[in-house]
Structures are given as structure tokens and as C-alpha cells.
Design an enzyme around this catalytic site. Structure first.
Site, PDB file in Angstrom:
ATOM      1  N   HIS A 270      41.695 -16.825  35.091  1.00 39.91           N
ATOM      2  CA  HIS A 270      40.719 -16.181  34.204  1.00 39.91           C
ATOM      3  C   HIS A 270      40.080 -17.216  33.268  1.00 39.91           C
ATOM      4  CE1 HIS A 270      39.234 -12.740  31.693  1.00 39.91           C
ATOM      5  NE2 HIS A 270      39.226 -13.704  30.783  1.00 39.91           N
ATOM      6  N   GLU A 271      40.924 -17.931  32.533  1.00 41.61           N
ATOM      7  CA  GLU A 271      40.379 -18.927  31.604  1.00 41.61           C
ATOM      8  C   GLU A 271      39.695 -20.050  32.386  1.00 41.61           C
ATOM      9  OE1 GLU A 271      40.173 -17.923  28.679  1.00 41.61           O
ATOM     10  OE2 GLU A 271      41.694 -16.346  28.791  1.00 41.61           O
ATOM     11  N   HIS A 274      36.163 -19.126  32.907  1.00 38.16           N
ATOM     12  CA  HIS A 274      35.370 -19.435  31.705  1.00 38.16           C
ATOM     13  C   HIS A 274      35.103 -20.942  31.641  1.00 38.16           C
ATOM     14  CE1 HIS A 274      35.349 -15.556  29.717  1.00 38.16           C
ATOM     15  NE2 HIS A 274      36.664 -15.448  29.697  1.00 38.16           N
ATOM     16  N   GLU A 300      32.253 -13.434  30.710  1.00 41.90           N
ATOM     17  CA  GLU A 300      33.392 -12.683  31.228  1.00 41.90           C
ATOM     18  C   GLU A 300      33.251 -12.432  32.730  1.00 41.90           C
ATOM     19  OE1 GLU A 300      35.863 -12.470  29.354  1.00 41.90           O
ATOM     20  OE2 GLU A 300      37.190 -10.966  30.214  1.00 41.90           O
TER      21      GLU A 300
HETATM   22 ZN    ZN Z   1      37.795 -13.701  29.209  1.00 41.03          ZN
END
Ligand code: ZN
Length: 503
Positions: A270-271, A274, A300
Site C-alpha cells: 500500500h505505502e 504511494h 490513494e
Molecule cells: Zn493510503
């Protein structure tokens, strides 16, 4: 200081760019101090760190709202040779500048005082399961947010003015029909999945997995995703996030739990999503107001795309599961790929948003969106929140919180004073499926490549089509350019239907 009125449009633009570079450098210092606070800082340093951060914030605010900035913006706009990037820069800077100017110093001070107080009250209220303790300060925060909305201005709903802070140009009129359709369809899928009462999370996910080995595996996946460890790093933090000081300095954080195999890995992915966005921005935009993600929702979408559409896919695990088994041998030797795939896609409605699965997650957001909007529009009173919350949980997820601590007091956002932030989480999911569909159309071989562990094709496509632009395109322009249409939740719903009704 020379008077700014006497300079040419060209010089005004140069001055403005120089000021923005300084602000970006101060921002980088703030980011590094903040990153350090969450990862490395010894506890006794907290007080000094708070002071350092607030000095930088005040300095930054002063440099940003100074009158000459407004003059430079006005003058630069008449420069006859503005490039497309210059025009985008002026659009972003002007909007930020005018927004900052609209809030009186007094309102800003009241906001920061109230939210500082609210944070501690919220911690206490949640610990003691007492909404009554939190409601007076929450009322103040809502009133202040209404004041902010009035100051910023809006056309039909004050909630529009607040959402615009996180997702430029997004309105209630746009979201209401989209979210209400999403709600109906999500509830329909959940109903089709039958009763959840007897369902339990597969036991093998909570076996013992060495922490360092988990982190090593996460790093291998990050490298396969194309995250550049020469231009970024990953460290531990209790609440994972992604920050950094420049395009070539992106800081990821993750957390690791010996008895939760997927939480560390999915948080890394997830990170990492980003982080790829930040690393993928055109280096020419580094240190300018355009050198970041175009909105929280688009940001996101990148994290959710990697975490869910890739990280929870059969294609990804076809390649990575044998590697995972080997890495943790013999812990997973008795679990087949199929069982593992089903395990990481386990669905069950739960009370806590941050622990929920990818399907029910959105219902948690839709509930918060409706409550926030009604609070800001004056249609819901603060003391009616617990009842409304519990009723919505029952009707959307079929479960009722056993306490306010596990209900309306669970999230930190309201105590921070953030209203209008929650919808960006679901927007991220909507955009992620829409972008992924566009990627699949552009690269028919994509799924096959993923099955062979080749993720760089996808990274490159995302970089070229999405990351590269930074803030040069608005979220609306970006989606239109990449997908040839406006925001569309059908892709997300199709993805859910195909995946979960088959599982
Ligand atoms: Zn996030």
C-alpha cells in the site's frame, strides 16, 4: 525589499518560483522531522520537536501568505510566454494562496487550539467509551469547520468547500448518486455472500512468521514493483505512512506483527503504491508546487491498486506464493495456492474500519460520508451521532457496535478537525479499478506478465500515464485523459462482483 509592483511579469514569475522553492525546502524539513518523530525519535524529544515543527509551520505560513506573493501571482499571469507547466503552477499556487488568505488568523488559531485539545479529549473518551466526554469539543470543531466552509465559499453544500481541500473540484452533487449506487450494490453483494456468523479468518494467516523475514519479503516485493531503494527506504512505524523530502527521497513505513503475515506485506504494498507515485513524478517538477500527487483520492488509487488489485489477485500469488512458502518453510507447506488466495480475500463485516476487508471497507466510508455531510449541512446534531452510527452499521453491515469506542469514537480524523477527508478513501478504490481497467486495455499481456512476476510493465504504464504529471493535471483532467471518461464506479463494482461472487 524592493516593491513588487515595479517588476516585470517575467521577473514576477521568477520571484514566485523562487519563493515556492523555499517553501518546498521548508516543507521537506517539516516532513523529515515528522518522519523521524514517527520512526526514530527518542520519547523525551517530543516537546522540543513540537516547538521546532510549529516554528517551521509559522515561518512557512508567513512566507506563503505574504502580500508580495499575491502581487507576483497577479503579475505573472500577464506574462505572454507562460508554458503549460507555468499555467498549471499558477493555477495551483493561486488556489492555495487565496484559500490561505480567506481564513482569518483568529480562525486558524481557534482551529489549532481546539483540535490540540480535542485530540487528548478523544483519546480519553475512547478509552472510557464515553461519547459524552467528546461531544462538546466535537461540536466546537464542527462549528469551526462550518466557519471554514463559509470563508472558502461554495455553491450548494458547505461540505463541498471542505472536500475541495483534499479532492479539488469534488462536490456532493457529484458524489451522492455515485455513492448511493455503490451502497446499494455493495449491500446486494454482501447479502448474496450469505451469513457470516460462522465464518472465521483462516488460521494459517496467524501462524508464527519471523518479523525480519516478513520485512525482507516485503522489500523483495517492493523491488519487484519497481520501488527504487536508492531513492527511498522503508522503516517501521506504528501507523504506516509514506512521506519524504523529494522525488528522490521517498520514505515508506510499515508495521510488522509476528502473528499476522499479510498485514505487514499489504501495508508495504500500500505505502509502496504511494511511494511509486512520488518517485514517478517528472523530476523537473521536484521542489515546485506541482511536484506531488494531484489529490488524495488519486494518491490513494495508487496504493489501493497495488495493495488490492495486484496484492490480492490470483495472478500475483501464482508467482509469489511459492516464493513465500519457500521463504517461510515449512510454515505454509500444507496450504495450497488456492487456500492462500481465498485466505487473503477473506470477507466478514466487522466493526473497525482499519481492520476491514476490501469489500466492506467502502461501506465504512459511505457511513462516515453521510454522517459528516449531515453534520456540516446542519441536518444532524452531534448528540445524535451514536444512534445514527449504530443504525447505519446495522443496515449496511448487519452488525451493531458493542460500544461507542468500537463505533463512532474509533477514528482519529474528527479530533484532528478533518471533515471531508473520508470520501477520498473510497474515491481511491473507485479510481484504482478504473485505472487498472485502462491499463489492462493498453496491455493485453498484463495479467500474464504478473503471473510471471513481472510487475515493471504496470509500474511503467502508471508512471507514464499518471505519476509523471504530478499536479499539472487536475484529478478530473487526469481521469479523463487516462480513461477517456469521468469518474465511474462501475469498474470497481464489476471487479467486486467478478471476484467475490466467484470466491
Ligand atoms: Zn493510503
Amino acid at each position: 525589499m524592493t516593491t513588487s509592483t515595479s517588476i516585470s511579469p517575467k521577473e514576477a514569475l521568477a520571484q514566485l518560483k523562487e519563493r515556492m522553492q523555499q517553501l518546498s525546502d521548508i516543507g521537506a524539513a517539516q516532513a523529515l522531522l515528522g518522519w523521524d518523530m514517527e520512526t526514530m525519535m527518542p520519547p523525551k524529544a517530543a516537546e522540543a520537536r513540537g516547538r521546532q515543527l510549529s516554528t517551521l509551520a509559522a515561518f512557512s505560513h508567513e512566507l506563503h501568505t505574504a502580500n508580495e506573493v499575491g502581487l507576483w501571482i497577479d503579475q505573472a499571469q500577464s506574462f505572454s510566454e507562460l508554458s503549460a507547466t507555468d499555467k498549471a503552477l499558477l493555477r495551483v499556487v493561486k488556489k492555495d494562496y487565496e484559500r490561505d488568505k480567506k481564513l482569518s488568523t483568529d480562525l486558524v488559531a481557534r482551529l489549532s487550539k481546539t483540535t490540540a485539545e480535542a485530540h487528548l479529549v478523544w483519546i480519553d473518551a475512547r478509552k472510557n467509551n464515553s461519547f459524552k466526554t467528546f461531544s462538546p469539543v466535537l461540536s466546537k470543531i464542527i462549528d469551526l469547520n462550518k466557519e471554514v466552509a463559509e470563508a472558502y465559499g461554495y455553491e450548494s453544500s458547505p461540505y463541498d468547500a471542505l472536500m475541495d481541500i483534499y479532492e479539488p473540484d469534488l462536490t456532493v452533487a457529484q458524489l451522492d448518486p455515485l455513492f448511493s449506487k455503490l451502497k446499494t450494490e455493495l449491500v446486494e453483494i454482501l447479502n448474496k455472500l450469505g451469513s457470516f456468523e460462522s465464518k472465521t479468518r483462516p488460521e494459517f494467516l496467524s501462524r508464527k512468521f519471523d518479523k525480519q523475514k516478513q520485512l525482507d519479503f516485503g522489500l523483495q516485493v517492493l523491488e519487484a514493483m519497481g520501488f527504487d531503494l536508492e531513492a527511498g527506504r522503508q522503516d517501521l512505524a506504528p501507523h504506516p505512512f509514506c512521506s519524504g523530502t523529494a522525488i528522490n527521497d521517498v520514505r515508506l513505513t510499515t508495521r510488522v506483527d509476528e502473528h499476522d503475515l499479510v498485514s505487514a506485506l499489504f501495508s508495504s504494498m500500500h505505502e509502496g503504491g504511494h511511494g511509486l507515485y512520488e518517485q514517478g513524478i517528472d523530476i523537473k517538477l521536484d521542489g515546485t508546487p506541482l511536484g506531488g500527487g494531484t489529490s488524495l483520492g488519486i494518491h490513494e488509487s495508487q496504493s489501493r491498486l497495488w495493495e488490492n488489485l495486484i496484492g490480492r489477485s490470483k495472478a500475483f500469488w501464482t508467482y509469489f506464493y511459492p516464493k513465500l512458502q519457500q521463504h517461510f518453510a515449512p510454515t505454509l507447506d500444507d496450504i495450497s495456492l488456492d487456500e492462500f488466495y481465498k485466505g487473503v480475500n477473506f470477507v466478514k463485516p466487522s466493526l473497525i474500519r482499519v481492520e476491514s476487508d476490501e469489500l466492506t471497507y467502502n461501506l465504512h466510508i459511505l457511513l462516515r460520508y453521510e454522517i459528516e455531510k449531515d453534520l456540516i449541512e446542519g441536518k444532524l446534531k452531534v448528540d445524535e451521532i451514536p444512534e445514527r452510527w449504530n443504525e447505519s452499521m446495522q443496515s449496511l453491515l448487519g452488525i451493531k457496535p458493542d460500544s461507542d469506542a468500537n463505533g463512532c469514537l474509533q477514528d482519529i480524523h474528527w479530533s484532528h478537525g478533518s471533515f471531508g477527508y473520508f470520501p477520498t478513501y473510497t474515491l481511491g478504490n473507485i479510481y484504482s479499478a478504473q485505472f487498472y481497467n485502462a491499463a489492462q486495455k493498453a496491455m493485453p499481456e498484463l495479467e500474464n506478465n504478473i503471473q510471471n512476476g513481472q510487475l515493471l510493465g504496470l509500474r511503467n504504464w502508471l508512471k507514464e500515464n499518471i505519476h509523471h504529471h504530478g499536479k499539472c493535471l487536475t484529478p478530473g483532467e487526469l481521469v479523463q485523459q487516462v480513461c477517456g471518461e469521468t469518474m465511474n464506479a462501475d469498474y470497481l463494482m464489476n471487479y467486486f462482483r467478478e471476484k467475490y461472487l466467484r470466491l
